[in-house]
Design an enzyme around this catalytic site. Structure first.
Site, mmCIF file in Angstrom:
data_model
loop_
_atom_site.group_PDB
_atom_site.id
_atom_site.type_symbol
_atom_site.label_atom_id
_atom_site.label_comp_id
_atom_site.label_asym_id
_atom_site.label_seq_id
_atom_site.Cartn_x
_atom_site.Cartn_y
_atom_site.Cartn_z
ATOM 1 N N GLU A 22 -2.032 4.844 -0.935
ATOM 2 C CA GLU A 22 -2.862 4.230 -1.484
ATOM 3 C C GLU A 22 -3.520 5.789 -2.467
ATOM 4 O OE1 GLU A 22 -4.902 0.888 0.338
ATOM 5 O OE2 GLU A 22 -3.389 -0.544 -0.149
ATOM 6 N N GLU A 39 2.971 -3.282 0.025
ATOM 7 C CA GLU A 39 2.379 -4.239 1.210
ATOM 8 C C GLU A 39 1.549 -5.134 0.008
ATOM 9 O OE1 GLU A 39 -1.295 -1.564 2.453
ATOM 10 O OE2 GLU A 39 0.035 0.083 2.396
HETATM 11 O O1 AHR Z 1 -1.854 -3.051 6.137
HETATM 12 C C1 AHR Z 1 -3.358 -2.631 6.258
HETATM 13 C C2 AHR Z 1 -4.061 -1.217 5.230
HETATM 14 O O2 AHR Z 1 -4.134 -2.473 3.535
HETATM 15 C C3 AHR Z 1 -2.647 -0.730 4.839
HETATM 16 O O3 AHR Z 1 -3.284 1.004 5.911
HETATM 17 C C4 AHR Z 1 -3.719 -0.194 3.792
HETATM 18 O O4 AHR Z 1 -2.293 0.639 3.066
HETATM 19 C C5 AHR Z 1 -4.316 -0.912 3.290
HETATM 20 O O5 AHR Z 1 -5.455 -0.393 2.556
#
Ligand code: AHR
Length: 498
Positions: free
Chosen positions: A178, A300
């Site tokens: 990110e 994610e």
């Molecule tokens: O999964 C929780 C968070 O969500 C992670 O650390 C990040 O990559 C995303 O914003």
């Protein structure tokens, strides 16, 4: 069509579309809340049954679900993680504050060696996420050398001095996380250049061949994908996509357990956004990579609700209901259907965080409804996606009421996963399995009311049950299967060709 209330469902095993990469069924373990510490890792002196600190009951459950790949150490944590703090004798490891997640002390007792030990115990592929946001090129390069260099070198010698003679078989490595946000707030153009520079020093030592994952877009940021593919596709193996299912607003996401039927449908609508995002990002990638060499790695995804009342807001602990199970089924069918481009995915997260597969409370542990979805889908891993379609109606926001996917394994066995997302309306399915005579060898359902969940007092209230209501008949061209699909139900059917 035998009855006008039945829904027609066609599966054509002879029409193969793409290989379903097993890594679509991956998971994510961040140094966040009780995922690692007091989750999978209890330390070797814990009274809880463990092997070198890893909980045996959890390792067993993950083996049972055939977890193929595990991403670590973050997430946002990755871009402030300095790997050298997490190696060597425990008393010498540096302590730090986990600024992203609850401001707690991170004592680095779970580091590189412990992560690979965990993956070896589970039998899954390790996926390591490097630090671009606050780390140097040298630091990243040395970590890769430490993990994968056999023979003699400064980092290989350091690894050996810390007790690990052989290099680890690391294949998947992400260059930042990110980086448009918590990983450095970079622009797409700036990150593309950073990626090109950092990945140059992610070396292949000996026979090692690292699959490099670049930080991809957030949600529907199509421009990010366009810039990354234009500037760096030649040195990217996988491009990540992060998309969470948020029902309300980020400030008021709603309870994981206390929700109305309207909120249930809203959650499904937000989850279905994944279909548009995957399709659109994949379309952009096609312009630069028509051969689909570069994988879209949805590393994610999952539901994100308000934390359970009374728990640390920085720990992201939420319960898990049949609503989460339906979100999982919907997403996994989307990934299967787009497996020509989606080469991996990691639900967030493994234990006690967000849409977890497992929850723990001291020595107690439970498998969530989401766990059972992954367990039911496991025979899709490495199968060939085949042509299939249900004549389904739509829910609000265009969400298909019935979502499905079908695959064929190396022996020609067919796996079908089909879910009725409706909260109250049951369906009868008339399924056509083309191309010959198939016998049903397994039928399981996960079926309950939308709020149903497992608790530490009733850990098996929601679990997959054997289903005996499917009937097969045959004609010259194929197999007809009829079965019931109650409301809020996922059904797994497996067939052997006879
Ligand atoms: O999964 C929780 C968070 O969500 C992670 O650390 C990040 O990559 C995303 O914003």
């Amino acid at each position: 069509m035998k009855g006008d209330r039945s829904m027609r469902y066609i599966v054509q095993p002879e029409i193969r579309i793409s290989r379903i990469n097993r890594n679509i069924y991956g998971n994510f373990s961040e140094h966040l809340g009780r995922c690692i510490y007091n989750g999978i890792f209890v330390g070797k002196d814990s009274p809880i049954d463990n092997v070198r600190g890893m909980r045996c009951d959890i390792v067993e459950a993950l083996k049972q679900a055939k977890l193929p790949i595990l991403r670590w150490p973050g997430g946002c944590f990755a871009d402030e993680y300095h790997w050298k703090d997490g190696i060597g004798p425990l008393p010498t490891r540096k302590k730090m504050i986990n600024t992203h997640w609850g401001g707690v002390v991170e004592d680095n007792s779970f580091g590189t060696h412990e992560f690979f030990d965990l993956c070896e115990q589970i039998g899954c592929e390790p996926y390591v996420n490097g630090n671009v946001g606050s780390g140097s090129v040298q630091e990243m390069s040395e970590w890769v050398e430490y993990m994968t260099m056999d023979g003699t070198s400064p980092m290989a010698d350091l690894r050996k001095a810390n007790g690990r003679e052989q290099a680890w078989p690391l294949k998947y490595f992400a260059v930042g996380n990110e980086n448009w946000g918590c990983g450095g707030n970079m622009t797409a153009e700036f990150y593309a250049n950073q990626y090109r520079r950092y990945q140059t020093f992610v070396r292949n030592y000996g026979a090692s061949r690292i699959y490099k994952v670049a930080c991809g877009p957030s949600d529907a940021d199509y421009r990010w994908t366009d810039v990354l593919m234009r500037e760096a596709a030649h040195c990217i193996d996988g491009l990540s996509l992060h998309h969470y299912t948020v029902t309300g607003t980020w400030a008021h996401k709603g309870s994981a357990t206390d929700f109305t039927e309207a909120e249930y449908y809203k959650t499904l609508e937000r989850a279905w956004d994944m279909e548009t995002m995957v399709r659109t990002h994949a379309g952009i990638m096609d312009r630069y990579d028509p051969a689909r060499r570069v994988g879209l790695i949805v590393d994610e995804w999952g539901t994100w609700f308000d934390v359970e009342p009374g728990t640390n807001p920085g720990f992201l602990y939420q319960q898990n209901t049949m609503r989460d199970a339906m979100v999982a089924a919907l997403n996994l069918n989307i990934f299967n259907k787009h497996s020509d481009r989606v080469h991996g995915a990691n639900i967030a997260q493994l234990i006690n965080v967000l849409q977890a597969l497992i929850l723990t409370d001291g020595e107690k542990m439970l498998k969530t409804p989401t766990y059972h979805v992954f367990e039911m889908y496991k025979t899709h891993q490495d199968g060939d996606l085949v042509q299939s379609a249900a004549a389904t109606g739509k829910l609000e926001g265009g969400v298909p009421q019935v979502t499905e996917s079908a695959s064929v394994d190396a022996e020609g066995n067919v796996t079908v996963t089909i879910a009725n997302m409706h909260a109250s309306k049951a369906e009868k399915i008339e399924m056509r399995l083309d191309g010959g005579r198939y016998e049903l060898v397994e039928a399981h359902t996960l079926s309950d009311e939308i709020h149903a969940l497992n608790t530490f007092d009733e850990p098996d209230a929601v679990c997959a049950k054997r289903y005996t209501g499917a009937a097969c008949t045959y004609d010259a061209m194929g197999t007809e299967v009829t079965f019931d699909l109650p409301a809020c139900t996922l059904t797994l059917l497996r067939f052997r060709k006879v």
